[in-house]
Scaffold this motif. Structure first.
Motif, PDB file in Angstrom:
ATOM      1  N   ASP A   1       0.816  -1.215   0.000  1.00  0.00           N
ATOM      2  CA  ASP A   1       0.000   0.000   0.000  1.00  0.00           C
ATOM      3  C   ASP A   1       0.853   1.270   0.000  1.00  0.00           C
ATOM      4  N   ILE A   2       2.074   1.207   0.486  1.00  0.00           N
ATOM      5  CA  ILE A   2       2.965   2.376   0.413  1.00  0.00           C
ATOM      6  C   ILE A   2       3.116   2.802  -1.039  1.00  0.00           C
ATOM      7  N   GLY A   3       3.337   1.835  -1.925  1.00  0.00           N
ATOM      8  CA  GLY A   3       3.463   2.144  -3.342  1.00  0.00           C
ATOM      9  C   GLY A   3       2.141   2.515  -3.976  1.00  0.00           C
ATOM     10  N   ARG A   4       1.082   1.791  -3.605  1.00  0.00           N
ATOM     11  CA  ARG A   4      -0.212   2.063  -4.237  1.00  0.00           C
ATOM     12  C   ARG A   4      -0.731   3.455  -3.914  1.00  0.00           C
ATOM     13  N   LYS A   5      -0.414   3.952  -2.721  1.00  0.00           N
ATOM     14  CA  LYS A   5      -0.827   5.311  -2.367  1.00  0.00           C
ATOM     15  C   LYS A   5      -0.123   6.361  -3.223  1.00  0.00           C
ATOM     16  N   ARG A   6       0.955   5.964  -3.866  1.00  0.00           N
ATOM     17  CA  ARG A   6       1.703   6.856  -4.745  1.00  0.00           C
ATOM     18  C   ARG A   6       1.443   6.554  -6.220  1.00  0.00           C
ATOM     19  N   GLY A   7       0.388   5.794  -6.476  1.00  0.00           N
ATOM     20  CA  GLY A   7      -0.019   5.518  -7.847  1.00  0.00           C
ATOM     21  C   GLY A   7       0.735   4.393  -8.520  1.00  0.00           C
ATOM     22  N   ARG A   8       1.463   3.569  -7.754  1.00  0.00           N
ATOM     23  CA  ARG A   8       2.205   2.458  -8.327  1.00  0.00           C
ATOM     24  C   ARG A   8       1.438   1.159  -8.107  1.00  0.00           C
ATOM     25  N   THR A   9       1.722   0.190  -8.937  1.00  0.00           N
ATOM     26  CA  THR A   9       1.091  -1.118  -8.780  1.00  0.00           C
ATOM     27  C   THR A   9       1.991  -2.102  -8.051  1.00  0.00           C
ATOM     28  N   ALA A  10       3.225  -1.712  -7.769  1.00  0.00           N
ATOM     29  CA  ALA A  10       4.176  -2.584  -7.086  1.00  0.00           C
ATOM     30  C   ALA A  10       5.021  -1.729  -6.151  1.00  0.00           C
ATOM     31  N   MET A  11       5.749  -2.413  -5.244  1.00  0.00           N
ATOM     32  CA  MET A  11       6.577  -1.729  -4.256  1.00  0.00           C
ATOM     33  C   MET A  11       7.934  -2.406  -4.188  1.00  0.00           C
ATOM     34  N   ALA A  12       8.985  -1.607  -4.207  1.00  0.00           N
ATOM     35  CA  ALA A  12      10.327  -2.162  -4.033  1.00  0.00           C
ATOM     36  C   ALA A  12      10.398  -2.874  -2.687  1.00  0.00           C
ATOM     37  N   PHE A  13      10.931  -4.088  -2.700  1.00  0.00           N
ATOM     38  CA  PHE A  13      10.996  -4.905  -1.485  1.00  0.00           C
ATOM     39  C   PHE A  13      12.440  -4.840  -0.977  1.00  0.00           C
ATOM     40  N   TYR A  14      12.740  -3.754  -0.275  1.00  0.00           N
ATOM     41  CA  TYR A  14      14.120  -3.345  -0.015  1.00  0.00           C
ATOM     42  C   TYR A  14      14.948  -4.389   0.741  1.00  0.00           C
ATOM     43  N   ASP A  15      14.644  -4.607   1.990  1.00  0.00           N
ATOM     44  CA  ASP A  15      15.489  -5.484   2.807  1.00  0.00           C
ATOM     45  C   ASP A  15      15.499  -6.925   2.315  1.00  0.00           C
ATOM     46  N   PRO A  16      14.368  -7.476   1.887  1.00  0.00           N
ATOM     47  CA  PRO A  16      14.434  -8.834   1.332  1.00  0.00           C
ATOM     48  C   PRO A  16      15.312  -8.931   0.081  1.00  0.00           C
TER      49      PRO A  16
END
Length: 307
Positions: A222-237
């Motif tokens: 949802d961090i990404g979706r709130k910014r209009g993206r359909t995916a989110m970078a999965f940083y630590d993993p």
């Protein structure tokens, strides 16, 4: 092989720890540091994660403040707990009494066999404290993989990635002591994405933590979706995948310096790859097999969700 993890225990940290836990590596210990939230909240998160996932490795409390700067957290993005969710929370849990992180890291470096590998997922304050107080032991570190920095740009500011901005002096100290830093930066992590389709198999795994893990994945996406993206970078993993399966990432030798001044540029990792300019002092992950990285990550989370 036993490894050490240094973390500020947000959800992507928890996911990264699960990636390591479901690999061939053994976790010898974990040290906590401020970052996603203040240290008191990081401790609560670690206690809750330990209760939820049955972690039996020792967890040690580390630094609460940066080397010099005021406390900076990511709560404006991640929420008060540092763990964005779709409604669920970690269970209450406490940490058994253990030695402070500094003492534990010293003991581990004194007694563990090479290679001594550390995965750092937050500000590098604990590692910098070790380098300053016990440079003889810090020199025993064979590999320091850090999720932090940005080769081209930042995320917390236009110039700086959060883990770097939270304690840039710590990064500068680590570099000055020539520890074997391998930086997994924002650009690399943005190649390893969390998507909506990744969540359903975790939920369907049906174990005691399946719904909670699916909920946390939804909150992070949802961090990404709130910014209009359909995916989110999965940083630590992403960093954890490169840590447990080194062959999937390409690390490039470079000169890395920290910008410590400047209202708009403090916390920037300045990466020089041109030979003959300045002596190279670190490596950064310049590419990754994102298909294999995602497979490692989501297979680990699904296995955990099935338990």
């Amino acid at each position: 092989m036993g490894v050490w993890i240094d973390t500020d225990v947000g959800f992507d940290d928890i996911a990264a720890i699960l990636v390591v836990r479901h690999s061939t590596l053994a976790i010898d210990g974990v040290s906590l540091v401020f970052g996603n939230s203040p240290l008191d909240q990081v401790i609560r998160n670690a206690g809750g994660a330990r209760a939820a996932f049955g972690w039996d490795f020792p967890i040690h409390i580390g630094r609460a403040l940066p080397v010099l700067a005021p406390l900076e957290t990511a709560q404006s993005i991640l929420g008060e707990t540092g763990i964005p969710t779709a409604g669920r929370t970690l269970p209450d849990g406490t940490l058994p009494h253990t030695s402070p992180a500094f003492d534990a890291l010293c003991a581990w470096l004194e007694t563990s066999a090479a290679p001594r590998r550390i995965l750092a997922l937050g500000p590098l304050t604990n590692i910098a404290a070790l380098a300053l107080a016990r440079p003889d032991l810090a020199a025993r570190i064979d590999d320091l993989v850090w999720m932090g920095g940005g080769v081209t740009s930042g995320n917390h500011t236009a110039s700086a990635e959060f883990n770097a901005l939270a304690d840039p002096e710590a990064v500068a100290i680590v570099l000055a002591h020539r520890l074997p830093l391998r930086m997994v930066d924002l650009d690399l992590c943005r190649k390893v994405l969390l998507e909506e389709a990744d969540i359903a198999p975790v939920r369907a795994a049906g174990g005691r933590n399946a719904e909670m893990l699916a909920d946390f994945l939804t909150g992070f996406l949802d961090i990404g979706r709130k910014r209009g993206r359909t995916a989110m970078a999965f940083y630590d993993p992403a960093a954890a995948a490169a840590f447990v399966a080194e062959e999937i990432a390409t690390f490039t030798h470079a000169r890395i310096d920290m910008e410590l001044a400047g209202q708009l540029t403090r916390g920037r990792t300045v990466v020089e790859t041109r030979p003959g300019r300045r002596a190279f002092n670190a490596h950064f992950a310049s590419d990754i097999d994102s298909t294999r990285a995602r497979a490692i990550i989501f297979e680990a989370l699904t296995r955990e969700a099935a338990q």
